[in-house]
Design a protein around this motif. Structure first.
Motif, PDB file in Angstrom:
ATOM      1  N   THR A   1      -9.531   9.010  -1.962  1.00  0.00           N
ATOM      2  CA  THR A   1     -10.884   8.472  -1.997  1.00  0.00           C
ATOM      3  C   THR A   1     -11.432   8.373  -3.411  1.00  0.00           C
ATOM      4  O   THR A   1     -12.362   7.629  -3.668  1.00  0.00           O
TER       5      THR A   1
ATOM      6  N   THR B   1       0.607   2.599  -0.816  1.00  0.00           N
ATOM      7  CA  THR B   1      -0.398   2.053  -1.727  1.00  0.00           C
ATOM      8  C   THR B   1      -0.005   0.647  -2.171  1.00  0.00           C
ATOM      9  O   THR B   1       1.170   0.256  -2.080  1.00  0.00           O
TER      10      THR B   1
ATOM     11  N   ASP C   1      -5.156   2.131  -1.608  1.00  0.00           N
ATOM     12  CA  ASP C   1      -4.245   2.833  -0.717  1.00  0.00           C
ATOM     13  C   ASP C   1      -4.459   2.375   0.718  1.00  0.00           C
ATOM     14  O   ASP C   1      -5.581   2.059   1.139  1.00  0.00           O
ATOM     15  N   LEU C   2      -3.389   2.354   1.480  1.00  0.00           N
ATOM     16  CA  LEU C   2      -3.463   1.938   2.868  1.00  0.00           C
ATOM     17  C   LEU C   2      -3.886   3.113   3.746  1.00  0.00           C
ATOM     18  O   LEU C   2      -3.552   4.267   3.455  1.00  0.00           O
ATOM     19  N   GLU C   3      -4.596   2.824   4.804  1.00  0.00           N
ATOM     20  CA  GLU C   3      -4.931   3.852   5.777  1.00  0.00           C
ATOM     21  C   GLU C   3      -3.654   4.329   6.465  1.00  0.00           C
ATOM     22  O   GLU C   3      -2.702   3.551   6.610  1.00  0.00           O
ATOM     23  N   PRO C   4      -3.620   5.589   6.889  1.00  0.00           N
ATOM     24  CA  PRO C   4      -2.387   6.127   7.488  1.00  0.00           C
ATOM     25  C   PRO C   4      -1.855   5.302   8.653  1.00  0.00           C
ATOM     26  O   PRO C   4      -0.635   5.183   8.832  1.00  0.00           O
ATOM     27  N   GLU C   5      -2.761   4.721   9.445  1.00  0.00           N
ATOM     28  CA  GLU C   5      -2.305   3.957  10.615  1.00  0.00           C
ATOM     29  C   GLU C   5      -1.825   2.555  10.258  1.00  0.00           C
ATOM     30  O   GLU C   5      -1.316   1.834  11.127  1.00  0.00           O
ATOM     31  N   ALA C   6      -1.943   2.154   8.993  1.00  0.00           N
ATOM     32  CA  ALA C   6      -1.543   0.805   8.600  1.00  0.00           C
ATOM     33  C   ALA C   6      -0.034   0.631   8.593  1.00  0.00           C
ATOM     34  O   ALA C   6       0.459  -0.498   8.713  1.00  0.00           O
TER      35      ALA C   6
ATOM     36  N   ASP D   1      -5.560  12.993  -1.613  1.00  0.00           N
ATOM     37  CA  ASP D   1      -6.921  12.487  -1.482  1.00  0.00           C
ATOM     38  C   ASP D   1      -7.028  11.168  -2.228  1.00  0.00           C
ATOM     39  O   ASP D   1      -7.020  11.119  -3.456  1.00  0.00           O
TER      40      ASP D   1
ATOM     41  N   ARG E   1       2.182   8.614   0.963  1.00  0.00           N
ATOM     42  CA  ARG E   1       1.042   7.697   0.958  1.00  0.00           C
ATOM     43  C   ARG E   1       1.528   6.300   0.598  1.00  0.00           C
ATOM     44  O   ARG E   1       2.267   6.120  -0.367  1.00  0.00           O
TER      45      ARG E   1
END
Length: 372
Positions: free
Chosen positions: A4, A349, A355-360, A2, A347
């Protein structure tokens, strides 16, 4: 994971949070300067400046700064929202493995060092990737901070005590496409075990053989980093790492198995017997102790769980994680933890930037893993 919140909950013992950092995402002078001034400790800044004035290249300096920034920024989040990265305190084990010794909260007296959470971590980097693996140890278990133990003669005996490293973790990243100055066959003969050398020799194609060598090397490096010994104290030839095709068609990754060959030589870990009339008893005792150490090494091999990923599908960067997952059927054994499923969460970062979004980034590809 997480991402966020500023603070994170630790993974369960044996489970892993694997943090990846692409150096190209932080290659400008401004962010590197922020890492040095906002993240590094005063001692680290002084060390970087001192070495930069001698033989350290700009690239090497940037790599050191990024490594420290990744380690401090991520680990601080596990300690709490009021803990700045520069407030972390570290200590080194006997052979250089770092551990978190404590932290100081924002605006607090630097002498008020709070005890650390029960986390374990390992750091690795190449020119194209930095990796930080994090796991935890059970709070109820009183674990040593380092692998250092001594016998009555003050000789270090920790290498012969595999359980000193329980609940630890190791990570290593390499470029599978990298070619060394020596052939894979020559390097395998020098560094790896006989079985591993024979395995590599079974591949006729030089490129495949070299790639397989790098996979084995990365897995073995992760293991000795988890032990905290390094290659010199626990040579690669003393244990086998095998990779075999899986029989499960729904999960086409190779299976990793670890086999320890013997206890380390030259350190019995037992006190010397001062009575010369009891030489025979002492010799028998030494043989029994040697047998037990060998059995301990063999047994402990079953407690480690490996994961090998290709960081980006179709590219050569690979990353191996080795974490203590506990021994099968050992719930009542005080020396071991309840066996973990050994999940690994990945993850990307960028320290200070988020942190980068998963699709990045392209999703990682599983290459091999220990059986669950």
């Amino acid at each position: 994971v997480d991402a966020t919140d500023a603070d994170l909950r630790l993974p369960s013992p044996g489970d892993v949070h694997l943090w990846l950092f692409d150096p190209d995402d932080a290659d400008d002078a401004a962010i590197l300067s922020r890492y040095e001034t906002e993240v590094l400790s005063a001692d680290e800044r002084e060390s970087v400046s001192r070495h930069s004035s001698t033989a350290m290249t700009d690239g090497a300096r940037a790599q050191v700064v990024r490594s420290r920034a990744l380690m401090r920024c991520v680990l601080a989040r596990y300690c709490g929202k009021n803990v700045p990265p520069s407030g972390l305190r570290f200590e080194l084990g006997e052979r250089g493995k770092p551990s978190l010794a404590g932290y100081v909260e924002c605006d607090d007296d630097p002498r008020n060092v709070a005890p650390p959470p029960p986390l374990r971590f390992s750091l690795s980097h190449t020119n194209k990737l930095l990796a930080l693996a994090v796991t935890s140890a059970p709070k109820a278990v009183d674990l040593p901070r380092s692998n250092k133990t001594t016998n009555g003669s003050n000789r270090v005996a920790s290498v012969c005590r595999p359980f000193d490293a329980r609940h630890e973790i190791g990570v290593d990243c390499e470029d599978e496409d990298r070619r060394t100055s020596g052939s894979a066959d020559r390097l395998a003969r020098r560094w790896l075990s006989r079985d591993e050398h024979a395995f590599l020799a079974s591949f006729q194609d030089d490129t495949t053989r070299a790639s397989r060598f790098m996979r084995l090397w990365t897995l073995k490096e992760a293991y000795v980093k988890a032990l905290g010994t390094g290659i010199a104290a626990h040579p690669f030839a003393r244990f086998d790492v095998s990779m075999t095709p899986s029989n499960d068609e729904t999960e086409p990754v190779e299976r990793v198995e670890l086999r320890e060959r013997s206890a380390c030589p030259g350190s019995s870990g037992e006190d010397e017997d001062e009575d010369e009339d009891e030489d025979d008893d002492r010799d028998a005792h030494s043989r029994d102790a040697e047998t037990k150490r060998r059995d301990d090494w063999s047994l402990s091999a079953r407690g480690w769980r490996f994961t090998l990923i290709r960081v980006k599908r179709g590219e050569g960067l690979i990353c191996a994680v080795c974490a203590w997952a506990g021994l099968p059927g050992s719930d009542g054994d005080a020396l071991t933890a309840r066996r973990s499923t050994g999940s690994v969460s990945v993850r990307w970062t960028v320290p200070l930037l988020g942190d980068l979004e998963p699709e990045a980034k392209p999703p990682p590809e599983m290459v091999a893993a220990s059986a669950r």
